[in-house]
Design a protein around this motif. Sequence first.
Motif, short mmCIF file in Angstrom:
data_model
loop_
_atom_site.label_atom_id
_atom_site.label_comp_id
_atom_site.label_asym_id
_atom_site.label_seq_id
_atom_site.Cartn_x
_atom_site.Cartn_y
_atom_site.Cartn_z
N ARG A 185 0.81 -1.22 0.00
CA ARG A 185 0.00 0.00 0.00
C ARG A 185 0.84 1.27 0.00
NH1 ARG A 185 -3.55 -0.69 4.44
NH2 ARG A 185 -1.69 -0.35 5.67
N ASP A 186 1.83 1.34 0.86
CA ASP A 186 2.66 2.55 0.96
C ASP A 186 3.92 2.46 0.12
OD1 ASP A 186 0.86 3.74 2.76
OD2 ASP A 186 1.79 2.66 4.43
N GLY A 187 4.05 1.40 -0.63
CA GLY A 187 5.24 1.23 -1.46
C GLY A 187 6.40 0.68 -0.64
N LEU A 188 7.37 0.21 -1.35
CA LEU A 188 8.58 -0.30 -0.71
C LEU A 188 9.63 0.79 -0.84
CD1 LEU A 188 8.37 -3.87 -2.25
CD2 LEU A 188 7.71 -3.18 0.05
N GLN A 189 9.95 1.41 0.28
CA GLN A 189 10.80 2.59 0.27
C GLN A 189 12.29 2.27 0.31
OE1 GLN A 189 9.27 5.61 -0.11
NE2 GLN A 189 7.40 4.42 -0.24
N THR A 190 12.63 1.14 0.88
CA THR A 190 14.05 0.83 1.05
C THR A 190 14.35 -0.57 0.51
OG1 THR A 190 13.80 -0.21 3.22
CG2 THR A 190 14.13 2.19 3.19
N ARG A 191 15.62 -0.83 0.31
CA ARG A 191 16.05 -2.16 -0.12
C ARG A 191 15.65 -3.20 0.94
NH1 ARG A 191 18.94 -2.25 -4.09
NH2 ARG A 191 19.96 -4.06 -4.96
N ALA A 192 15.79 -2.86 2.21
CA ALA A 192 15.43 -3.78 3.29
C ALA A 192 13.94 -4.11 3.23
CB ALA A 192 15.79 -3.19 4.64
N GLN A 193 13.09 -3.13 3.00
CA GLN A 193 11.66 -3.39 2.88
C GLN A 193 11.37 -4.29 1.68
OE1 GLN A 193 10.19 0.63 2.61
NE2 GLN A 193 9.45 0.58 4.74
N THR A 194 12.08 -4.07 0.60
CA THR A 194 11.89 -4.89 -0.59
C THR A 194 12.25 -6.34 -0.30
OG1 THR A 194 12.35 -2.99 -2.01
CG2 THR A 194 12.53 -5.17 -3.01
N TRP A 195 13.40 -6.56 0.36
CA TRP A 195 13.80 -7.93 0.69
C TRP A 195 12.84 -8.55 1.71
CZ3 TRP A 195 16.04 -10.96 -2.31
CH2 TRP A 195 17.01 -10.51 -3.20
N ASP A 196 12.32 -7.78 2.64
CA ASP A 196 11.30 -8.30 3.56
C ASP A 196 10.09 -8.79 2.78
OD1 ASP A 196 12.86 -7.79 5.78
OD2 ASP A 196 11.80 -5.93 6.31
N PHE A 197 9.68 -7.99 1.77
CA PHE A 197 8.55 -8.40 0.94
C PHE A 197 8.88 -9.66 0.15
CE2 PHE A 197 6.48 -8.47 -3.19
CZ PHE A 197 5.16 -8.59 -2.78
N ALA A 250 18.62 -8.39 -10.40
CA ALA A 250 17.89 -8.80 -9.20
C ALA A 250 18.02 -10.31 -8.96
CB ALA A 250 16.43 -8.40 -9.30
N LEU A 251 17.98 -11.10 -10.02
CA LEU A 251 18.14 -12.55 -9.85
C LEU A 251 19.55 -12.89 -9.40
CD1 LEU A 251 16.17 -14.05 -12.86
CD2 LEU A 251 15.52 -14.00 -10.45
N ARG A 252 20.51 -12.18 -9.93
CA ARG A 252 21.89 -12.41 -9.51
C ARG A 252 22.06 -12.02 -8.04
NH1 ARG A 252 24.69 -13.93 -13.46
NH2 ARG A 252 26.81 -13.32 -13.01
N GLU A 253 21.42 -10.93 -7.64
CA GLU A 253 21.52 -10.47 -6.25
C GLU A 253 20.90 -11.48 -5.30
OE1 GLU A 253 19.83 -6.92 -3.45
OE2 GLU A 253 20.39 -6.41 -5.50
N VAL A 254 19.74 -12.02 -5.65
CA VAL A 254 19.08 -12.97 -4.75
C VAL A 254 19.93 -14.22 -4.58
CG1 VAL A 254 17.60 -14.21 -6.37
CG2 VAL A 254 16.87 -13.91 -4.03
N SER A 255 20.60 -14.65 -5.64
CA SER A 255 21.43 -15.84 -5.50
C SER A 255 22.63 -15.56 -4.61
CB SER A 255 21.87 -16.36 -6.87
OG SER A 255 22.82 -15.50 -7.45
N ARG A 256 23.21 -14.37 -4.73
CA ARG A 256 24.34 -14.02 -3.86
C ARG A 256 23.87 -13.85 -2.42
NH1 ARG A 256 25.37 -10.27 -7.89
NH2 ARG A 256 24.69 -8.61 -6.51
N SER A 257 22.70 -13.24 -2.23
CA SER A 257 22.19 -13.02 -0.89
C SER A 257 21.88 -14.32 -0.17
CB SER A 257 20.94 -12.14 -0.93
OG SER A 257 21.26 -10.88 -1.45
#
Length: 69
Positions: A6-18, A56-63
């Motif tokens: 609803r309020d958007g994903l403001q930070t990278r941390a919020q995005t990864w939480d989602f 983004a796919l490369r980042e998720v695999s590294r993370s």
Amino acid sequence: MSVMLRDGLQTRAQTWDFVRWFADAWMGCPLRSEDDCVKDELAAAETDLGFELPAALREVSRSSADGTI
């Protein structure tokens, strides 16, 4: 999902939480470090596909590989 977005994903941390929440809700299990993919596997997949995977796919695999997921 609409409540989370609803309020958007403001930070990278919020995005990864989602992403973690969505993976768990969609697949019925959370992302784990065992879900990682090493660079050689990514390179092989890109070769097979004939194009480079999105950053983004490369980042998720590294993370997931380094335990930050």
